[in-house]
Design a protein around this motif. Structure first.
Motif: not given
Length: 219
Positions: A100-104, A109-111, A129, A132-133, A201
Protein backbone atom coordinates in the motif's frame (compact mmCIF):
# COMPACT_ATOMS: atom_id res chain seq x y z
CA UNK A 1 8.88 25.59 -23.63
CA UNK A 2 12.31 24.51 -22.38
CA UNK A 3 13.26 28.18 -22.12
CA UNK A 4 10.14 29.23 -20.23
CA UNK A 5 9.16 29.02 -16.57
CA UNK A 6 5.57 28.08 -15.85
CA UNK A 7 3.52 28.18 -12.68
CA UNK A 8 4.97 31.45 -11.42
CA UNK A 9 1.90 33.68 -11.93
CA UNK A 10 -1.00 34.06 -9.55
CA UNK A 11 -3.82 31.55 -9.82
CA UNK A 12 -5.10 28.58 -7.86
CA UNK A 13 -7.28 25.52 -8.10
CA UNK A 14 -10.09 27.55 -6.54
CA UNK A 15 -10.36 29.43 -9.84
CA UNK A 16 -11.41 26.24 -11.65
CA UNK A 17 -15.10 25.36 -11.48
CA UNK A 18 -16.36 21.82 -10.94
CA UNK A 19 -17.93 21.88 -14.38
CA UNK A 20 -14.67 22.91 -16.04
CA UNK A 21 -12.78 20.22 -14.15
CA UNK A 22 -15.32 17.60 -15.23
CA UNK A 23 -15.14 18.82 -18.83
CA UNK A 24 -11.35 18.48 -18.82
CA UNK A 25 -11.68 14.85 -17.77
CA UNK A 26 -14.36 14.13 -20.35
CA UNK A 27 -12.22 15.65 -23.09
CA UNK A 28 -9.22 13.64 -21.92
CA UNK A 29 -11.20 10.40 -22.02
CA UNK A 30 -12.43 11.28 -25.51
CA UNK A 31 -8.89 12.10 -26.61
CA UNK A 32 -7.54 8.71 -25.55
CA UNK A 33 -10.52 6.92 -27.10
CA UNK A 34 -9.59 8.45 -30.45
CA UNK A 35 -5.90 7.76 -29.89
CA UNK A 36 -6.55 4.05 -29.28
CA UNK A 37 -8.58 3.79 -32.49
CA UNK A 38 -5.94 5.53 -34.62
CA UNK A 39 -3.07 3.59 -33.03
CA UNK A 40 -4.47 0.25 -34.22
CA UNK A 41 -3.19 1.12 -37.69
CA UNK A 42 -0.72 3.93 -37.07
CA UNK A 43 0.71 4.68 -33.58
CA UNK A 44 2.77 7.59 -34.93
CA UNK A 45 -0.33 9.27 -36.35
CA UNK A 46 -2.12 8.69 -33.03
CA UNK A 47 0.79 10.37 -31.27
CA UNK A 48 0.62 13.39 -33.58
CA UNK A 49 -3.09 13.75 -32.82
CA UNK A 50 -2.41 13.40 -29.07
CA UNK A 51 0.21 16.18 -29.19
CA UNK A 52 -2.07 18.49 -31.16
CA UNK A 53 -5.04 18.06 -28.84
CA UNK A 54 -3.03 18.35 -25.61
CA UNK A 55 -1.48 21.59 -26.87
CA UNK A 56 -4.94 22.92 -27.70
CA UNK A 57 -6.37 21.96 -24.29
CA UNK A 58 -3.45 23.46 -22.38
CA UNK A 59 -3.71 26.69 -24.39
CA UNK A 60 -7.47 27.20 -24.22
CA UNK A 61 -9.22 25.13 -21.58
CA UNK A 62 -10.22 26.84 -18.29
CA UNK A 63 -9.09 23.75 -16.32
CA UNK A 64 -5.60 23.79 -17.85
CA UNK A 65 -2.76 23.74 -15.33
CA UNK A 66 -1.44 26.92 -16.98
CA UNK A 67 -2.42 30.28 -15.53
CA UNK A 68 -3.84 32.95 -17.84
CA UNK A 69 -0.44 34.65 -17.91
CA UNK A 70 1.21 31.36 -18.89
CA UNK A 71 -1.37 30.72 -21.62
CA UNK A 72 -0.61 34.12 -23.17
CA UNK A 73 2.97 33.04 -23.92
CA UNK A 74 2.35 29.33 -24.44
CA UNK A 75 3.62 27.92 -27.75
CA UNK A 76 3.14 24.20 -27.18
CA UNK A 77 4.31 21.43 -24.89
CA UNK A 78 7.83 20.19 -25.52
CA UNK A 79 7.21 16.66 -26.79
CA UNK A 80 9.69 14.41 -28.60
CA UNK A 81 8.96 12.98 -32.03
CA UNK A 82 7.53 9.47 -32.14
CA UNK A 83 9.97 6.55 -31.84
CA UNK A 84 8.43 3.08 -32.23
CA UNK A 85 11.13 1.32 -30.20
CA UNK A 86 9.53 2.70 -27.02
CA UNK A 87 6.19 0.95 -27.62
CA UNK A 88 5.71 -2.37 -25.78
CA UNK A 89 3.10 -5.03 -25.09
CA UNK A 90 3.74 -6.21 -21.55
CA UNK A 91 1.92 -8.61 -19.18
CA UNK A 92 1.29 -7.69 -15.57
CA UNK A 93 3.17 -9.95 -13.14
CA UNK A 94 2.16 -10.38 -9.50
CA UNK A 95 5.54 -9.30 -8.13
CA UNK A 96 5.08 -6.87 -5.23
CA UNK A 97 1.28 -7.14 -5.27
CA UNK A 98 -0.53 -6.00 -2.12
CA UNK A 99 1.79 -3.23 -0.97
CA UNK A 100 0.00 0.00 0.00
CA UNK A 101 1.01 3.59 -0.69
CA UNK A 102 -0.53 6.81 0.67
CA UNK A 103 -0.01 10.13 -1.13
CA UNK A 104 -1.11 13.66 -0.21
CA UNK A 105 -2.36 15.66 -3.23
CA UNK A 106 -4.41 18.77 -3.91
CA UNK A 107 -7.44 16.46 -4.08
CA UNK A 108 -6.75 15.04 -0.59
CA UNK A 109 -5.14 11.84 0.63
CA UNK A 110 -4.97 9.19 -2.08
CA UNK A 111 -4.35 5.52 -1.29
CA UNK A 112 -2.86 3.11 -3.79
CA UNK A 113 -2.51 -0.68 -3.64
CA UNK A 114 0.12 -2.36 -5.78
CA UNK A 115 -1.30 -4.70 -8.41
CA UNK A 116 2.05 -6.06 -9.56
CA UNK A 117 4.90 -5.20 -11.88
CA UNK A 118 5.67 -4.48 -15.52
CA UNK A 119 8.97 -6.03 -16.68
CA UNK A 120 10.31 -3.92 -19.54
CA UNK A 121 12.91 -5.48 -21.87
CA UNK A 122 16.40 -4.06 -21.23
CA UNK A 123 14.88 -1.16 -19.27
CA UNK A 124 13.90 -2.39 -15.82
CA UNK A 125 10.72 -2.75 -13.80
CA UNK A 126 7.81 -0.47 -12.94
CA UNK A 127 5.35 -0.96 -10.09
CA UNK A 128 1.70 -0.92 -11.14
CA UNK A 129 -0.72 0.71 -8.70
CA UNK A 130 -4.50 0.67 -8.25
CA UNK A 131 -6.31 3.68 -6.85
CA UNK A 132 -7.92 2.40 -3.66
CA UNK A 133 -11.09 4.43 -3.62
CA UNK A 134 -14.13 5.46 -5.58
CA UNK A 135 -13.77 4.60 -9.26
CA UNK A 136 -10.52 2.66 -8.88
CA UNK A 137 -7.99 3.16 -11.64
CA UNK A 138 -4.54 1.90 -12.68
CA UNK A 139 -1.63 4.27 -12.11
CA UNK A 140 1.97 3.96 -13.39
CA UNK A 141 4.30 6.93 -12.84
CA UNK A 142 8.01 6.74 -13.61
CA UNK A 143 11.32 8.52 -13.42
CA UNK A 144 14.21 7.77 -15.76
CA UNK A 145 17.79 8.92 -16.34
CA UNK A 146 16.59 12.07 -18.15
CA UNK A 147 14.57 13.28 -15.14
CA UNK A 148 15.80 16.66 -13.97
CA UNK A 149 18.59 16.78 -16.56
CA UNK A 150 19.21 19.70 -18.95
CA UNK A 151 16.98 19.26 -22.03
CA UNK A 152 15.53 16.23 -20.28
CA UNK A 153 12.25 15.48 -18.55
CA UNK A 154 10.50 16.78 -15.44
CA UNK A 155 12.60 16.09 -12.35
CA UNK A 156 9.81 14.52 -10.30
CA UNK A 157 8.82 12.10 -13.04
CA UNK A 158 6.10 11.52 -15.61
CA UNK A 159 2.95 9.44 -15.98
CA UNK A 160 2.71 6.42 -18.27
CA UNK A 161 -0.80 5.27 -17.27
CA UNK A 162 -3.54 6.89 -15.22
CA UNK A 163 -6.83 5.24 -16.13
CA UNK A 164 -8.85 7.31 -13.63
CA UNK A 165 -7.98 10.33 -15.80
CA UNK A 166 -8.43 8.47 -19.10
CA UNK A 167 -4.72 8.03 -19.88
CA UNK A 168 -4.80 4.43 -21.10
CA UNK A 169 -3.69 2.90 -24.41
CA UNK A 170 -5.45 -0.45 -24.09
CA UNK A 171 -4.86 -4.14 -23.47
CA UNK A 172 -4.14 -6.87 -26.00
CA UNK A 173 -5.79 -10.19 -25.19
CA UNK A 174 -7.63 -11.15 -22.01
CA UNK A 175 -7.20 -13.04 -18.75
CA UNK A 176 -3.75 -13.88 -17.29
CA UNK A 177 -2.16 -13.66 -20.76
CA UNK A 178 -3.38 -10.11 -21.38
CA UNK A 179 -0.70 -7.60 -22.37
CA UNK A 180 -0.89 -3.88 -21.62
CA UNK A 181 0.02 -1.41 -24.35
CA UNK A 182 2.83 0.69 -22.87
CA UNK A 183 4.04 3.47 -25.13
CA UNK A 184 6.50 5.90 -23.57
CA UNK A 185 5.94 8.29 -26.47
CA UNK A 186 2.69 9.17 -24.68
CA UNK A 187 4.35 9.79 -21.29
CA UNK A 188 3.26 13.14 -19.89
CA UNK A 189 4.02 15.48 -17.00
CA UNK A 190 1.79 15.85 -13.93
CA UNK A 191 0.01 19.18 -13.51
CA UNK A 192 2.46 20.11 -10.75
CA UNK A 193 5.14 20.49 -13.43
CA UNK A 194 3.32 23.59 -14.72
CA UNK A 195 1.71 25.14 -11.67
CA UNK A 196 2.84 25.16 -8.05
CA UNK A 197 -0.81 25.15 -6.94
CA UNK A 198 -0.99 21.47 -7.86
CA UNK A 199 0.50 18.57 -5.93
CA UNK A 200 0.51 15.24 -7.74
CA UNK A 201 1.44 11.62 -6.92
CA UNK A 202 5.06 11.12 -7.99
CA UNK A 203 7.30 8.21 -8.85
CA UNK A 204 8.67 6.36 -5.81
CA UNK A 205 11.63 3.96 -5.66
CA UNK A 206 9.64 1.16 -7.33
CA UNK A 207 8.92 3.35 -10.35
CA UNK A 208 12.38 4.42 -11.40
CA UNK A 209 14.29 3.35 -14.48
CA UNK A 210 18.07 3.71 -14.77
CA UNK A 211 17.97 4.20 -18.55
CA UNK A 212 17.18 7.25 -20.68
CA UNK A 213 13.59 7.57 -21.94
CA UNK A 214 14.08 10.44 -24.43
CA UNK A 215 10.52 10.32 -25.79
CA UNK A 216 7.18 11.61 -24.57
CA UNK A 217 6.59 14.97 -22.99
CA UNK A 218 9.82 16.64 -21.88
CA UNK A 219 10.38 19.80 -19.84
Amino acid sequence: MADQQYGTAEGSLADISAIDSADWRLRTFALYDTVRKIAVENPAEAHSYWRQERDRMFATHPASALTEQDKARFSGLKTADYDPIYRFHVPLTKEGAGRELTVETTEGTVRFVRLGTFDLPEMGQLAVWKLHGYGGGIFVPFRDATSGQPRGSYGDGRYLLDTSMGAFLGVRGSGPAAEFVLDFNFAYNPSSAYNDAWTSPLAGPSNRLAVDIPVGELY
